[in-house]
Design an enzyme around this catalytic site. Structure first.
Site, PDB file in Angstrom:
ATOM      1  N   SER A 161      -7.457  -4.110  -7.090  1.00  0.00           N
ATOM      2  CA  SER A 161      -6.249  -4.738  -7.983  1.00  0.00           C
ATOM      3  C   SER A 161      -5.891  -6.202  -7.580  1.00  0.00           C
ATOM      4  CB  SER A 161      -5.054  -3.984  -7.464  1.00  0.00           C
ATOM      5  OG  SER A 161      -3.612  -4.317  -7.822  1.00  0.00           O
ATOM      6  N   TYR A 174       0.464   0.180  -0.876  1.00  0.00           N
ATOM      7  CA  TYR A 174      -0.549   0.156  -1.745  1.00  0.00           C
ATOM      8  C   TYR A 174      -1.512  -1.324  -1.682  1.00  0.00           C
ATOM      9  CZ  TYR A 174      -2.554  -0.132  -6.538  1.00  0.00           C
ATOM     10  OH  TYR A 174      -3.391  -0.271  -7.600  1.00  0.00           O
TER      11      TYR A 174
END
Length: 264
Positions: A161, A174
């Site tokens: 990501s 995350y």
């Protein structure tokens, strides 16, 4: 289908043959294939002439996807998969090899993103992110690496990501998991000696179900604004297809794919 493996939805040529010009009919395993980036990747790679083996917990969606790919002339099979279970991931890899004869590419795509501020102390969600986003990738590496070594080559595509490069409020855990995916991938690349290719694909905001699991009200509202501009999942699938389609002596290590209109 519980843990059973589906038969290929259309006759599959022997791995290494049958793909269109520029492809080699690779056997590609995809985790988290029931929606979003995983589903889009299955569609793109099957269209490119590869044999896709799909894994996720929602077998009804996998069955539907595999059926559509087969109806379109693609080569696809599936098996229920829980990436947090190391034994289940080993069985997934073994089933793919039994179905298609080898394991050329593993796309470690499964991920969760229940964002929240650290002070909310949603520790069960922290554990879930670590289990899926980090241990899931490790389980994939542990299951597929010996197979790839034995057959003389292979390719890991690990989905990280933009959160692997930067940290934002409510996303600390995350982002930590995606930093870990990037670090694990670089370590694997350095240890591989050229036989195993390793690619990290880091999407920016992408249309998917990831944000649906956000239970914290503050994080959910912030993400609604953050996701106002998003990539279609097919754009990320195109990046994965690019890396998979390079010649064996070309290793595309990192791809960051963002919406052109996004400042993130």
């Amino acid at each position: 289908m519980n843990a059973k493996t589906s038969a290929p939805t259309s006759p599959a040529p022997a791995p290494g043959t049958g793909g269109p010009e520029g492809t080699d009919g690779k056997v590609v395993l995809i985790t988290g294939a029931s929606s979003g980036i995983g589903e889009a990747t299955a569609r793109r790679l099957a269209a490119d002439g590869h044999h896709v083996f799909l894994g996720a917990r929602r077998t009804d969606r996998l069955a539907e996807l595999a059926g559509r790919l087969g109806d379109g002339g693609g080569s696809a099979a599936y098996r229920r998969l829980d990436v947090t279970d190391a034994a289940d991931v080993r069985s997934f890899v073994d089933a793919a090899r039994a179905t298609f004869g080898r394991v050329d590419v593993l796309v470690n795509n499964a991920g969760v993103m229940p964002l929240s501020p650290l002070e909310a102390l949603r520790t069960e969600e922290w554990d879930r992110m670590l289990d899926v986003n980090v241990r899931g990738v490790l389980h994939g590496i542990a299951a597929a690496l010996p197979v790839m070594r034995a057959q003389g080559g292979g390719h890991f595509v690990n989905i990280a990501s933009v959160g692997a490069y930067e940290v934002s409020p409510t996303a600390a855990v995350y982002c930590a998991t995606k930093f870990a995916v990037r670090a694990l991938s670089e370590g694997l690349r350095q240890e591989s000696g050229g036989d195993i290719r390793v690619t990290v694909v880091s999407p920016g905001v992408t249309e998917s179900e990831l944000a649906d699991g956000i239970g914290d009200p503050l994080a959910r509202e912030a993400m609604r604004t953050y996701r106002a501009v998003a990539l279609p999942a097919a754009a990320v699938a195109d990046a994965i297809a690019f890396a998979v389609g390079r010649p064996a002596d070309v290793d595309v290590n990192e791809l960051v794919v963002r919406p052109a209109a996004s400042a993130q």
